[in-house]
Design an enzyme around this catalytic site. Structure first.
Site, PDB file in Angstrom:
ATOM      1  N   CYS A 335      15.280 -12.527   9.554  1.00 21.10           N
ATOM      2  CA  CYS A 335      15.289 -11.129   9.140  1.00 21.10           C
ATOM      3  C   CYS A 335      16.758 -10.735   9.125  1.00 21.10           C
ATOM      4  O   CYS A 335      17.551 -11.369   8.431  1.00 21.10           O
ATOM      5  CB  CYS A 335      14.425 -10.262  10.056  1.00 21.10           C
ATOM      6  SG  CYS A 335      14.623 -10.568  11.824  1.00 21.10           S
ATOM      7  N   CYS A 630     -11.899   9.071 -13.499  1.00 22.99           N
ATOM      8  CA  CYS A 630     -13.299   9.206 -13.906  1.00 22.99           C
ATOM      9  C   CYS A 630     -13.637  10.664 -13.643  1.00 22.99           C
ATOM     10  O   CYS A 630     -12.955  11.546 -14.162  1.00 22.99           O
ATOM     11  CB  CYS A 630     -14.195   8.218 -13.161  1.00 22.99           C
ATOM     12  SG  CYS A 630     -13.940   8.134 -11.385  1.00 22.99           S
TER      13      CYS A 630
END
EC number: 3.1.3.48
Length: 700
Positions: A335, A630
Site C-alpha cells: 500500500c 421504471c
C-alpha cells in the site's frame, strides 16, 4: 504514572480544605508571635479561608484538566501513517508514536480464542455493540511487534532515505535481502518483509509503496524473488499527497535500473485494474528470458477508513488467486506504508484458508504472528473490524461465481429439472438477498417531509451516500434533492442513475438532473399508465416542444423498432449567462415496451437488444451516466442494470455472478431487483445470451 480518577481527586481535596480551615485555631495556638496585642480570631480566620479557597479550587481545576487531557489522548483512535503527515510526506515523531505505541491494560493482554465459523455472525454482533467497543479492545490488545525484533539495517544512515515513513521499518530477521551491487554499500536493503500465509511460509512480501529513489530496487526484488503477482492497495495520490511513486510505464517500455518493464495489457474494472507487464533484466553478459508479471491494483479503498462493503475486496482477492501461478515466488503486496491495507489483505486471505481447513478463524492470533514479521500489520481498529466483516460475508454467501460453460448445469440444479421449475435453489438465493439490511439511518435527506412528497413509493428512497445531488435553487430549500441514486457499472463507478418515473411536480427536477449530470441516454422500462394506474408522468412532448423551468425539450425523432421506441430530444438550457455551444444537447430515450403489466418478459432477446442499443449509444456520446427508470426505480430498473453489468462481464471474462451483482445493487439502492421472478429472469436472459452467441469466441 496514571492520573487519579476525578472522584478520588475530589475526595482528597475536600478533607484537605476542611482541615486547613478547621485547624486554623490549632495552628495559631502553636505559633509564637510577637504581636503587641492579642490576635483577633474574627478577622484572621475568614481572611485565611478566603485566601486558601480560590487556591484549592484552582488546584482542583488544574488536576481535572490534566486528567481529562490524558484520558482524551489515550482514547484517541489509532491513526494510520496516511493521516498525519508533514508537507514532505514524513511523519512527525510525536505523531509516529500514536501509530506505534498501543495502550496496554495494566493487568496484561486479554486472551482471545479461535471462533468456529457457525458462531462468527453472533461473535461479530457482540463485538460490534456499543460502537464496536469490543473490536477496539481486541485490537488494542495486539502486540505491536516492535519488542520482538531489531531494525539495525533499516536505521543505517545509508538506508534512511529509502524508507517512506521512518517509523515503519522491516525487522532484520524477516527483511527481504537483495543482491549486493558492486561498489554500492547497503544496496541489499529494501523496505520489505517476508510474511507467512495460513500454512505457506513466506507466501507474501509486504512492502512499502516505492519511492522515486527505490523503484529500481523494487523491480530488482520482483525479479530476484521470482514474483509473478503484485498487489497494489493504494492510489498514487490520496488527499493530494503522494502515497506511491508510479513504478510502471503507462504504455510501451521503460528501464528501471537494469530491469526493462513493458506494458502488455491493461483492463480497468469498477473496483480494480489489472496490468500485465513483461519484465527482463538487461545484463552485460546478455538478456535472460523475460517473465510475465501481473499487477492487480485495487482502486476502491477510500482515502479515509475502509471500503463500505467487503464484496469488492473478496472479488479482488479471488482474482489475485486466479492469476498467480502455482510455482511463482512470493506475492508482493504493498500500500503506502506496507502495513495497514497490506496486512488487512493478507489476513483475509489467510483466514479464508483457515475457514476451509478448520471451520474456524483466529484473527487475533494470526495478526499477532505476522506482526512479529513486520510490525504494525493491520494498522487501525477499522481495518481489524473490516477483516471480520469480509470473513462473515464469505461465510454467509460463499463463492457464487460461475463460468458460462457451467451455467446450464447450475440452472438444472437450481430448478430440479429442465422442464418444471423446482424453485428451492433460486428461492434460497433470493431469500438471502432479502436479508440485505436497508440502512434507514442513511436515508435522512429522502425522509425529510419536504422530500417525502417527491417519492412515488415511500419505501424506495435513495441513500444519502450515493444520492444524485442537484444544484440548489437560490432561496429555495430542498431543491437539491431528487429520488435518484448513482449505481456502479461493470467497469465504471456511478455509470448509471437509477430513478423513479417522474411525478408531475418533479419533472423539472428530472430534466435538471439530466442536464446537470450530462446524461445523454434515458432508458424507460414502464408505460405511462399500466392497469389504469399512473406509473410515470409523460415528461416529453409528443410533438413540438415543452419547457420545464429553465429547460426546453423539443422532440426531433420518434421511431419504433420491434419492442423499443427510440426518441431523440433537443434539450436547451434557457440561461443567458450560458455559452451558446453549451446551451443545446441531444438526449436519446430508449422506451422498452416489452415488459408486460404483470410479471416478466416471456423471453430475453428484447432485453439483450435493448442493452446492446444503449451500449452503442454510450460509445457514441461518451460514458456519462445512463439514466434508468421504471415507475418506482427499483424492480425493472434494478433488473436492467444488473443484466447490463452481468452481460458485460460475460463478454469480457466468460464469468457471471448473478447473486453478487444483485446484492451489490441492493447495497446502493433499496429493493433493486424486487421479485423472485425478476431475479430468475436475470438467469434466463444470460442463458438466452449464451444460446444466441453459442460460439464462445463471439463474446469472450
Amino acid at each position: 504514572m496514571e492520573p487519579l480518577c476525578p472522584l478520588l481527586l475530589v475526595g482528597f481535596s475536600l478533607p484537605l480544605a476542611r482541615a486547613l480551615r478547621g485547624n486554623e485555631t490549632t495552628a495559631d495556638s502553636n505559633e509564637t508571635t510577637t504581636t503587641s496585642g492579642p490576635p483577633d480570631p474574627g478577622a484572621s480566620q475568614p481572611l485565611l479561608a478566603w485566601l486558601l479557597l480560590p487556591l484549592l479550587l484552582l488546584l482542583l481545576v488544574l488536576l481535572l484538566a490534566a486528567y481529562f487531557f490524558r484520558f482524551r489522548k489515550q482514547r484517541k483512535a489509532v491513526v494510520s501513517t496516511s493521516d498525519k503527515k508533514m508537507p514532505n510526506g514524513i511523519l512527525e515523531e510525536q505523531e509516529q508514536q500514536r501509530v506505534m505505541l498501543l495502550s496496554r491494560s495494566p493487568s496484561g493482554p486479554k486472551k482471545y480464542f479461535p471462533i468456529p465459523v457457525e458462531h462468527l455472525e453472533e461473535e461479530i454482533r457482540i463485538r460490534s455493540a456499543d460502537d464496536c467497543k469490543q473490536f477496539r479492545e481486541e485490537f488494542n490488545s495486539l502486540p505491536s511487534g516492535h519488542i520482538q525484533g531489531t531494525f539495525e539495517l533499516a536505521n543505517k544512515e545509508e538506508n534512511r532515505e529509502k524508507n517512506r515513513y521512518p517509523n515503519i521499518l522491516p525487522n532484520d530477521h524477516s527483511r527481504v535481502i537483495l543482491s549486493q551491487l558492486d561498489g554500492i554499500p547497503c544496496s541489499d536493503y529494501i523496505n520489505a518483509s517476508y510474511i507467512d500465509g495460513y500454512k505457506e511460509k513466506n507466501k507474501f512480501i509486504a512492502a512499502q509503496g516505492p519511492k522515486q529513489e527505490t523503484v529500481n530496487d523494487f523491480w530488482r526484488m520482483v525479479w530476484e524473488q521470482k514474483s509473478a503477482t503484485i498487489v497494489m492497495l493504494t492510489n498514487l495520490k490520496e488527499r493530494k499527497e503522494e502515497k506511491c511513486h508510479q513504478y510502471w510505464p503507462d504504455q510501451g517500455c521503460w528501464t528501471y535500473g537494469n530491469i526493462r518493464v513493458c506494458v502488455e495489457d491493461c483492463v480497468v474494472l469498477v473496483d480494480y485494474t489489472i496490468r500485465k507487464f513483461c519484465i527482463q533484466p538487461q545484463l552485460p553478459d546478455g538478456c535472460k528470458a523475460p517473465r510475465l508479471v501481473s499487477q492487480l491494483h485495487f482502486t476502491s479503498w477510500p482515502d479515509f477508513g475502509v471500503p463500505f462493503t467487503p464484496i469488492g475486496m473478496l472479488k479482488f482477492l479471488k482474482k489475485v488467486k486466479t492469476l498467480n501461478p502455482v510455482h511463482a515466488g512470493p506475492i508482493v503486496v504493498h500500500c503506502s506504508a506496507g502495513v495497514g491495507r497490506t496486512g488487512t489483505f493478507i489476513v483475509i486471505d489467510a483466514m479464508m484458508a483457515m475457514m476451509h481447513a478448520e471451520q474456524k478463524v483466529d484473527v487475533f492470533e494470526f495478526v499477532s504472528r505476522i506482526r512479529n514479521q513486520r510490525p504494525q500489520m493491520v494498522q487501525t481498529d477499522m481495518q481489524y473490524t473490516f477483516i471480520y466483516q469480509a470473513l462473515l460475508e464469505y461465510y454467509l454467501y460463499g463463492d457464487t461465481e460461475l463460468d458460462v460453460s457451467s451455467l446450464e448445469k447450475h440452472l438444472q440444479t437450481m430448478h430440479g429439472t429442465t422442464t418444471h421449475f423446482d424453485k428451492i435453489g433460486l428461492e434460497e438465493e433470493f431469500r438471502k438477498l432479502t436479508n440485505v439490511r436497508i440502512m434507514k439511518e442513511n436515508m435522512r435527506t429522502g425522509n425529510l417531509p419536504a422530500n417525502m412528497k417527491k417519492a412515488r413509493v415511500i419505501q424506495i428512497i435513495p441513500y444519502d451516500f450515493n444520492r444524485v445531488i442537484l444544484s440548489m435553487k437560490r432561496g429555495q430549500e430542498y431543491t437539491d434533492y431528487i429520488n435518484a441514486s448513482f449505481i456502479d457499472g461493470y467497469r465504471q463507478k456511478d455509470y448509471f442513475i437509477a430513478t423513479q418515473g417522474p411525478l408531475a411536480h418533479t419533472v423539472e427536477d428530472f430534466w435538471r438532473m439530466i442536464w446537470e449530470w450530462k446524461s445523454h441516454t434515458i432508458v424507460m422500462l414502464t408505460e405511462v399508465q399500466e392497469r389504469e394506474q399512473d406509473k410515470c408522468y409523460q415528461y416529453w412532448p409528443t410533438e413540438g416542444s415543452v419547457t420545464h423551468g429553465e429547460i426546453t425539450i423539443e422532440i426531433k425523432n420518434d421511431t419504433l423498432s420491434e419492442a423499443i421506441s427510440i426518441r431523440d430530444f433537443l434539450v436547451t438550457l434557457n440561461q443567458p449567462q450560458a455559452r451558446q455551444e453549451e446551451q443545446v444537447r441531444v438526449v436519446r430515450q430508449f422506451h422498452f415496451h416489452g415488459w408486460p403489466e404483470i410479471g416478466i418478459p416471456a423471453e430475453g432477446k428484447g432485453m439483450i437488444d435493448l442493452i446492446a442499443a444503449v451500449q452503442k449509444q454510450q460509445q457514441q456520446t461518451g460514458n456519462h451516466p445512463i439514466t434508468v427508470h421504471c415507475s418506482a426505480g427499483a424492480g425493472r430498473t434494478g433488473t436492467f442494470i444488473a443484466l447490463s453489468n452481468i452481460l458485460e462481464r460475460v463478454k469480457a471474462e466468460g464469468l457471471l455472478d448473478v447473486f453478487q451483482a444483485v446484492k451489490s445493487l441492493r447495497l446502493q439502492r433499496p429493493h433493486m431487483v424486487q421479485t423472485l421472478e425478476q431475479y430468475e429472469f436475470c438467469y434466463k436472459v444470460v442463458q438466452d445470451f449464451i444460446d444466441i452467441f453459442s460460439d464462445y469466441a463471439n463474446f469472450k
